[in-house]
Design a protein around this motif. Structure first.
Motif, PDB file in Angstrom:
ATOM      1  N   TYR A 172      46.332  42.324  35.514  1.00  0.00           N
ATOM      2  CA  TYR A 172      46.023  43.736  35.731  1.00  0.00           C
ATOM      3  C   TYR A 172      44.715  43.904  36.505  1.00  0.00           C
ATOM      4  CZ  TYR A 172      49.634  44.955  32.287  1.00  0.00           C
ATOM      5  OH  TYR A 172      50.818  45.122  31.622  1.00  0.00           O
ATOM      6  N   ARG A 173      43.712  43.111  36.151  1.00  0.00           N
ATOM      7  CA  ARG A 173      42.439  43.272  36.862  1.00  0.00           C
ATOM      8  C   ARG A 173      42.548  42.772  38.297  1.00  0.00           C
ATOM      9  NH1 ARG A 173      36.536  41.006  35.084  1.00  0.00           N
ATOM     10  NH2 ARG A 173      37.378  39.099  35.997  1.00  0.00           N
ATOM     11  N   SER A 174      43.386  41.760  38.525  1.00  0.00           N
ATOM     12  CA  SER A 174      43.637  41.299  39.884  1.00  0.00           C
ATOM     13  C   SER A 174      44.204  42.431  40.728  1.00  0.00           C
ATOM     14  CB  SER A 174      44.613  40.116  39.867  1.00  0.00           C
ATOM     15  OG  SER A 174      44.960  39.727  41.174  1.00  0.00           O
ATOM     16  N   ASN A 175      45.124  43.181  40.149  1.00  0.00           N
ATOM     17  CA  ASN A 175      45.703  44.326  40.846  1.00  0.00           C
ATOM     18  C   ASN A 175      44.634  45.362  41.187  1.00  0.00           C
ATOM     19  OD1 ASN A 175      47.824  46.138  41.783  1.00  0.00           O
ATOM     20  ND2 ASN A 175      47.499  47.272  39.893  1.00  0.00           N
ATOM     21  N   ALA A 176      43.720  45.619  40.244  1.00  0.00           N
ATOM     22  CA  ALA A 176      42.636  46.581  40.497  1.00  0.00           C
ATOM     23  C   ALA A 176      41.729  46.090  41.627  1.00  0.00           C
ATOM     24  CB  ALA A 176      41.826  46.798  39.220  1.00  0.00           C
ATOM     25  N   HIS A 177      41.465  44.778  41.645  1.00  0.00           N
ATOM     26  CA  HIS A 177      40.654  44.213  42.732  1.00  0.00           C
ATOM     27  C   HIS A 177      41.325  44.436  44.086  1.00  0.00           C
ATOM     28  CE1 HIS A 177      37.535  42.483  40.371  1.00  0.00           C
ATOM     29  NE2 HIS A 177      38.245  41.513  39.840  1.00  0.00           N
ATOM     30  N   MET A 178      42.644  44.231  44.135  1.00  0.00           N
ATOM     31  CA  MET A 178      43.355  44.436  45.390  1.00  0.00           C
ATOM     32  C   MET A 178      43.304  45.894  45.819  1.00  0.00           C
ATOM     33  SD  MET A 178      44.507  41.687  46.853  1.00  0.00           S
ATOM     34  CE  MET A 178      45.841  42.234  47.926  1.00  0.00           C
ATOM     35  N   LYS A 179      43.434  46.805  44.869  1.00  0.00           N
ATOM     36  CA  LYS A 179      43.336  48.225  45.185  1.00  0.00           C
ATOM     37  C   LYS A 179      41.969  48.569  45.759  1.00  0.00           C
ATOM     38  CE  LYS A 179      47.377  49.564  43.440  1.00  0.00           C
ATOM     39  NZ  LYS A 179      48.466  50.138  44.289  1.00  0.00           N
ATOM     40  N   LEU A 180      40.941  47.837  45.298  1.00  0.00           N
ATOM     41  CA  LEU A 180      39.568  48.064  45.773  1.00  0.00           C
ATOM     42  C   LEU A 180      39.265  47.259  47.036  1.00  0.00           C
ATOM     43  CD1 LEU A 180      37.818  48.015  42.295  1.00  0.00           C
ATOM     44  CD2 LEU A 180      37.906  49.975  43.852  1.00  0.00           C
ATOM     45  N   GLN A 181      40.286  46.550  47.542  1.00  0.00           N
ATOM     46  CA  GLN A 181      40.165  45.757  48.768  1.00  0.00           C
ATOM     47  C   GLN A 181      39.174  44.601  48.605  1.00  0.00           C
ATOM     48  OE1 GLN A 181      39.578  48.269  52.214  1.00  0.00           O
ATOM     49  NE2 GLN A 181      41.262  49.621  51.664  1.00  0.00           N
ATOM     50  N   HIS A 182      39.298  43.920  47.471  1.00  0.00           N
ATOM     51  CA  HIS A 182      38.518  42.705  47.214  1.00  0.00           C
ATOM     52  C   HIS A 182      39.485  41.553  46.967  1.00  0.00           C
ATOM     53  CE1 HIS A 182      34.825  44.905  47.201  1.00  0.00           C
ATOM     54  NE2 HIS A 182      35.093  45.568  46.082  1.00  0.00           N
ATOM     55  N   PRO A 183      40.166  41.070  48.012  1.00  0.00           N
ATOM     56  CA  PRO A 183      41.195  40.043  47.820  1.00  0.00           C
ATOM     57  C   PRO A 183      40.668  38.738  47.253  1.00  0.00           C
ATOM     58  CG  PRO A 183      40.688  40.321  50.152  1.00  0.00           C
ATOM     59  CD  PRO A 183      40.019  41.441  49.430  1.00  0.00           C
ATOM     60  N   GLU A 184      39.386  38.416  47.543  1.00  0.00           N
ATOM     61  CA  GLU A 184      38.835  37.166  47.018  1.00  0.00           C
ATOM     62  C   GLU A 184      38.742  37.219  45.489  1.00  0.00           C
ATOM     63  OE1 GLU A 184      35.500  39.973  47.505  1.00  0.00           O
ATOM     64  OE2 GLU A 184      37.210  39.393  48.726  1.00  0.00           O
ATOM     65  N   LEU A 185      38.370  38.383  44.951  1.00  0.00           N
ATOM     66  CA  LEU A 185      38.308  38.537  43.501  1.00  0.00           C
ATOM     67  C   LEU A 185      39.710  38.642  42.910  1.00  0.00           C
ATOM     68  CD1 LEU A 185      35.331  41.072  43.169  1.00  0.00           C
ATOM     69  CD2 LEU A 185      35.291  38.570  43.051  1.00  0.00           C
ATOM     70  N   ALA A 186      40.605  39.276  43.650  1.00  0.00           N
ATOM     71  CA  ALA A 186      42.001  39.382  43.200  1.00  0.00           C
ATOM     72  C   ALA A 186      42.626  37.994  43.080  1.00  0.00           C
ATOM     73  CB  ALA A 186      42.801  40.250  44.166  1.00  0.00           C
ATOM     74  N   PHE A 187      42.345  37.145  44.056  1.00  0.00           N
ATOM     75  CA  PHE A 187      42.880  35.782  44.036  1.00  0.00           C
ATOM     76  C   PHE A 187      42.347  35.013  42.826  1.00  0.00           C
ATOM     77  CE2 PHE A 187      42.906  31.295  44.945  1.00  0.00           C
ATOM     78  CZ  PHE A 187      44.138  31.079  45.521  1.00  0.00           C
ATOM     79  N   THR A 188      41.037  35.128  42.580  1.00  0.00           N
ATOM     80  CA  THR A 188      40.420  34.415  41.477  1.00  0.00           C
ATOM     81  C   THR A 188      41.019  34.827  40.138  1.00  0.00           C
ATOM     82  OG1 THR A 188      38.338  34.257  42.704  1.00  0.00           O
ATOM     83  CG2 THR A 188      38.222  33.887  40.346  1.00  0.00           C
ATOM     84  N   ASP A 189      41.179  36.138  39.939  1.00  0.00           N
ATOM     85  CA  ASP A 189      41.743  36.623  38.682  1.00  0.00           C
ATOM     86  C   ASP A 189      43.203  36.196  38.520  1.00  0.00           C
ATOM     87  OD1 ASP A 189      39.382  37.778  37.989  1.00  0.00           O
ATOM     88  OD2 ASP A 189      40.155  39.821  37.832  1.00  0.00           O
ATOM     89  N   ALA A 190      43.980  36.332  39.581  1.00  0.00           N
ATOM     90  CA  ALA A 190      45.397  35.961  39.505  1.00  0.00           C
ATOM     91  C   ALA A 190      45.561  34.466  39.246  1.00  0.00           C
ATOM     92  CB  ALA A 190      46.117  36.361  40.792  1.00  0.00           C
ATOM     93  N   ALA A 191      44.731  33.658  39.900  1.00  0.00           N
ATOM     94  CA  ALA A 191      44.803  32.208  39.711  1.00  0.00           C
ATOM     95  C   ALA A 191      44.426  31.827  38.284  1.00  0.00           C
ATOM     96  CB  ALA A 191      43.891  31.504  40.712  1.00  0.00           C
ATOM     97  N   ARG A 192      43.454  32.537  37.717  1.00  0.00           N
ATOM     98  CA  ARG A 192      43.055  32.265  36.327  1.00  0.00           C
ATOM     99  C   ARG A 192      44.204  32.639  35.374  1.00  0.00           C
ATOM    100  NH1 ARG A 192      41.655  29.330  32.431  1.00  0.00           N
ATOM    101  NH2 ARG A 192      40.391  30.240  30.788  1.00  0.00           N
TER     102      ARG A 192
END
Length: 213
Positions: free
Chosen positions: A45-65
């Motif tokens: 869920y937080r990865s999705n929020a990161h993507m909405k905020l246009q922070h793909p690097e953080l989205a990747f990190t959260d999704a990978a975790r």
């Protein structure tokens, strides 16, 4: 108690997402992860929020975790059929989120790896999802081929080794301890030292993560 509190946070975050308050939703998911850092759903869920905020690097990190946690969970044999089914479909969702983040970061080879993993589970995908993934695979392979040819033409006079250079800048993160509240299981002294280095770097370079190659 934590589960009830997390469910309330997730419900509130969903309302914020619908209202396009992505910062607020991300904050609630972060609060949830402080209560349970082993909840793969919260990482998703937080990865999705990161993507909405246009922070793909953080989205990747959260999704990978989240994916790492689910892989560990699915490796156990004491899951109920319902829990296993839910985890499998959550894994598909996280694989696709990793793919989107890597694609957004223009890390084509990494994106292709997640496509390969998704296609091994193609029987679980809808026809539309499968066609979308195959289309992305074709587009990424063409992009890589074009880059290789362009680089080869530009580097002929420099006599560079194409295979060595292509990996420069590739994201290689094997551990994802960038949140101070996330548990960290050190494998040996090297991992412990890396953790200490990252803690020291956090105040001055919050997006930098030193890893063992």
């Amino acid at each position: 108690m934590n589960r009830e509190a997390i469910d309330i946070l997730v419900h509130s975050a969903w309302k914020l997402l619908e209202a396009k308050d992505y910062l607020g939703a991300r904050e609630l998911y972060t609060q949830g992860l402080k209560l349970d850092p082993f909840d793969a759903t919260l990482w998703n869920y937080r990865s999705n929020a990161h993507m909405k905020l246009q922070h793909p690097e953080l989205a990747f990190t959260d999704a990978a975790r989240g994916l790492q946690l689910l892989d560990d969970k699915l490796a156990t044999t004491n899951l109920s059929p319902e829990d296993r089914n839910f985890s499998v479909f959550m894994k598909i969702d996280l694989l696709f989120r990793c793919l989107l983040a890597a694609e957004n970061l223009d890390i084509c080879q990494t994106a292709l790896k997640y496509i390969d993993r998704l296609l091994t589970n193609s029987h679980l995908l809808s026809n539309e999802a499968r066609q979308t993934i195959l289309s992305k695979q074709k587009s990424l392979k063409l992009k890589i081929k074009t880059k290789r040819h362009a680089f080869a033409r530009a580097s002929d006079s420099l006599r560079l080794n194409l295979n060595d250079v292509l990996n420069l800048g590739t994201m290689r993160i094997t551990k994802y301890p960038w949140n101070e509240f996330e548990p960290f299981n050190s494998e040996n002294d090297i991992e412990t030292e890396l953790k200490e280095i990252n803690i020291m770097l956090e105040p001055i370079a919050p997006k930098l993560l030193v890893v063992r190659m």
